[in-house]
Design a protein around this motif. Structure first.
Motif, short mmCIF file in Angstrom:
data_model
loop_
_atom_site.label_atom_id
_atom_site.label_comp_id
_atom_site.label_asym_id
_atom_site.label_seq_id
_atom_site.Cartn_x
_atom_site.Cartn_y
_atom_site.Cartn_z
N ALA A 160 2.55 14.25 3.91
CA ALA A 160 3.48 13.63 3.08
C ALA A 160 2.83 12.26 2.65
O ALA A 160 2.13 11.73 3.44
N SER A 161 3.23 11.76 1.54
CA SER A 161 2.74 10.36 1.07
C SER A 161 4.00 9.81 0.17
O SER A 161 4.82 10.55 0.01
N ARG A 188 11.43 20.71 4.31
CA ARG A 188 11.82 20.66 5.65
C ARG A 188 11.78 19.40 5.91
O ARG A 188 11.95 18.77 6.98
N PHE A 189 10.68 18.48 5.32
CA PHE A 189 10.05 17.18 6.04
C PHE A 189 10.70 16.26 4.77
O PHE A 189 10.73 16.34 3.77
N ARG A 224 0.98 -1.31 0.06
CA ARG A 224 -0.23 -0.07 -0.01
C ARG A 224 0.94 1.43 -0.04
O ARG A 224 1.86 1.20 0.75
N PRO A 225 0.39 2.16 -0.77
CA PRO A 225 0.99 3.74 -0.47
C PRO A 225 0.82 4.08 0.99
O PRO A 225 -0.18 3.81 1.40
N MET A 226 1.24 4.86 1.48
CA MET A 226 1.24 5.37 2.93
C MET A 226 1.37 6.86 3.12
O MET A 226 2.03 7.54 2.23
N GLY A 227 1.00 7.24 4.06
CA GLY A 227 0.88 8.67 4.25
C GLY A 227 1.01 9.07 5.61
O GLY A 227 0.64 8.60 6.63
N TRP A 228 1.50 10.54 5.68
CA TRP A 228 1.56 11.16 7.12
C TRP A 228 0.59 12.12 7.20
O TRP A 228 0.39 12.79 5.97
N PRO A 264 8.24 10.06 -3.05
CA PRO A 264 7.41 10.87 -2.08
C PRO A 264 6.53 11.99 -2.72
O PRO A 264 6.92 12.42 -3.72
N ASN A 265 5.47 12.46 -1.85
CA ASN A 265 5.03 13.70 -2.30
C ASN A 265 4.73 14.79 -1.04
O ASN A 265 4.56 13.89 0.08
N TYR A 266 4.77 15.87 -1.09
CA TYR A 266 4.68 16.70 0.04
C TYR A 266 3.68 17.93 -0.15
O TYR A 266 3.39 18.28 -1.13
#
Length: 113
Positions: A49-50, A66-67, A32-36, A57-59
């Motif tokens: 973010a994912s 920064r992240f 699975r793709p994951m995210g914060w 990644p994607n933000y």
């Protein structure tokens, strides 16, 4: 049922850094793709973010540069490195699959000015 546990939050001064971790059960990290995500008091929960299964990644614009999100599929773990933290980053941070399933408790990040 998938279980996700976030850790690593805390209280830091503006400009400081924190590293969050997300540990998951089962094989979700392999498939699975994951995210914060984060939720500040009185505000809706937003994606921060994912990361795809392969690690792309994607933000959110406000955290770009920064992240940094990363994942270790073999260890069912995802990370969020946060630097140059700002008071507006204060929130409860959650991890989840994409699309989101059951939410964990999150971890509190508080950035003082």
């Amino acid at each position: 049922q998938v279980q996700l546990v976030e850790s690593g939050g805390g209280l830091v001064q503006a400009g400081g850094s924190l590293n969050l971790s997300c540990a998951g059960s089962g094989d979700i990290f392999r498939f699975r793709p994951m995210g914060w995500y984060r939720q500040a008091p009185g505000k809706q929960r937003d994606s921060v973010a994912s990361i795809t299964r392969s690690g792309r990644p994607n933000y959110l614009d406000s955290v770009k540069g920064r992240f940094t999100v990363s994942r270790d599929n073999a260890k069912n773990t995802m990370f969020l490195q946060m630097k140059s933290l700002k008071p507006e980053d204060t929130a409860v941070y959650y991890c989840n699959t994409i699309p989101a399933g059951t939410w964990g408790r999150g971890t509190q990040v508080t950035v003082s000015s």
